[in-house]
Design an enzyme around this catalytic site. Structure first.
Site, short mmCIF file in Angstrom:
data_model
loop_
_atom_site.label_atom_id
_atom_site.label_comp_id
_atom_site.label_asym_id
_atom_site.label_seq_id
_atom_site.Cartn_x
_atom_site.Cartn_y
_atom_site.Cartn_z
CE1 TYR A 142 -3.68 -2.70 0.37
CE2 TYR A 142 -3.51 -2.14 2.15
CZ TYR A 142 -3.97 -3.15 1.20
OH TYR A 142 -5.13 -3.53 1.02
CE LYS A 192 0.83 -18.24 -1.13
NZ LYS A 192 0.78 -19.21 -0.37
CG ASP A 224 -2.41 -19.85 1.01
OD1 ASP A 224 -1.26 -19.86 1.75
OD2 ASP A 224 -1.70 -20.80 -0.12
CG ASP A 248 -7.43 -4.25 3.43
OD1 ASP A 248 -8.12 -4.02 4.68
OD2 ASP A 248 -7.06 -3.24 2.38
CG ASP A 252 -12.66 -5.81 5.72
OD1 ASP A 252 -12.10 -5.27 6.80
OD2 ASP A 252 -13.01 -5.49 4.79
#
Length: 357
Positions: A142, A192, A224, A248, A252
């Site tokens: 970001y 990851k 994942d 992020d 959620d």
């Protein structure tokens, strides 16, 4: 005690939920003999309309001069067509960076009165759902270099650089471990590392930090797999720490399995006591101005402000208990309404919570 609070109402339902949040804070101030002074500043779409910028310089200055910042919500279809730096979300990224708020704290807890709203099977939720996601907030993709260009073959190409330094990883991991010591003493780091160099550095540094907290159980999990485990067995998690993009998405997901995005607060913190507190939901322009919004996430964000920025644990607990009692009494806004419950408006929900306090 006297505290100065910068208030960003924002867009959509932001002004409505913020009105109820201030209502609750005023009752807290009266009950506990505090003085809360509010300075209202612009950010997001309304700031674009009035100043041409999503984050005016004056807003940053007034936030830095305050003891804490409350935010409603920003964004909406009206401003979706502008370039990235002129969209409301740029204001949100900008304020986090300007205030050096590197740690986002997002609890996900299934409240007993809302258990029926959880999309997971009862045999899963019966084991418990009470976790906190600690998300690095001002690094990663970001905030890395962004490019859109035409390559040598004439293809339009875009790139976003995911970059992290050791000190950024170390400080966010310390936040997670310190929080775990006050909870169930378990940290899961999400990355990851089988693909990304930035994740391999993340693992290296997090191991170093973990060695300083021998009483805290520590493990790694690929992102994942973490997405799957959150819906398969959320009870296994206590504190999750991860980088910006992964955090992020996962926060959620974790919030949704509690039953409603309208119930989840968040805190963005730095090295000092100054923090930015906001609900995780969006500006919901489709119901803006209709007195239908759920103000609970915003009110619970204010409770987090009382606890983390003002060291007012008793006051924060009072707010949280009031929310629990209102729900136990069967009052519901439209987003969490179920059969046999009592439908109330945004302002009525604020009134009920304030009355109990």
């Amino acid at each position: 005690m006297k505290k100065n609070i910068a208030v960003i109402k924002g867009d959509g339902i932001g002004p409505e939920i913020m009105a109820e949040t201030v209502k609750v804070l005023n009752v807290v101030a009266e009950k506990f003999c505090h003085i809360f002074n509010y300075t209202y500043v612009l950010m997001g779409g309304i700031a674009i309309d009035e100043t041409g910028e999503p984050l005016p310089k004056e807003t940053v200055e007034k936030c830095l001069a305050s003891d804490s910042v409350l935010l409603g919500a920003v964004g909406g279809p009206k401003w979706d067509k502008g370039e990235g730096s002129k969209r409301p979300e740029a204001g949100l990224l900008g304020i986090r960076s300007a205030l050096n708020l590197f740690a986002n704290i997002r609890p996900a807890k299934l409240l007993k009165p809302l258990a029926s709203a959880c999309p997971l099977k009862t045999e899963i939720t019966d084991k418990g759902l009470d976790l906190v996601i600690v998300r690095e907030l001002i690094g990663g993709a970001y905030f890395g270099e962004k490019r859109t260009f035409t390559d040598e073959k004439g293809n339009k190409t875009a790139s976003d650089l995911m970059i992290y330094s050791d000190y950024e990883i170390e400080r966010i991991c310390r936040v997670a471990f310190d929080m775990a010591k006050k909870r169930r003493k378990k940290v899961t780091s999400i990355d990851k590392a089988n693909v990304l160099d930035s994740s391999r550095l993340w693992r290296e540094i997090s191991h170093i930090v973990a060695s300083e907290y021998p009483d805290v159980e520590f493990s790694h999990m690929l992102v994942d797999n973490a997405a799957m485990q959150l819906v398969r067995d959320p009870a296994q998690f206590d504190v999750i720490v991860t980088e910006n993009l992964f955090g992020d998405i996962l926060s959620d997901e974790a919030s949704m399995i509690t039953g409603s995005l309208g119930m989840i607060p968040s805190a963005s913190l730095g090295m000092g006591s100054l923090g930015l507190y906001e609900p995780i939901h969006g500006s919901a322009p489709d119901i803006a101005g209709q007195n239908k919004a759920n103000p609970i996430a915003s009110i619970l964000s204010a409770a987090m402000m009382l606890r983390y920025s003002f060291d007012m644990d008793r006051e924060a607990k009072d707010v949280e208990n009031a929310v629990d009692l209102v729900l136990e009494h069967g009052f519901r806004t439209a987003d969490i309404m179920s059969e046999g419950k009592k439908l109330v408006s945004c302002s009525e929900m604020g009134d009920k919570i304030a009355e109990i306090i």
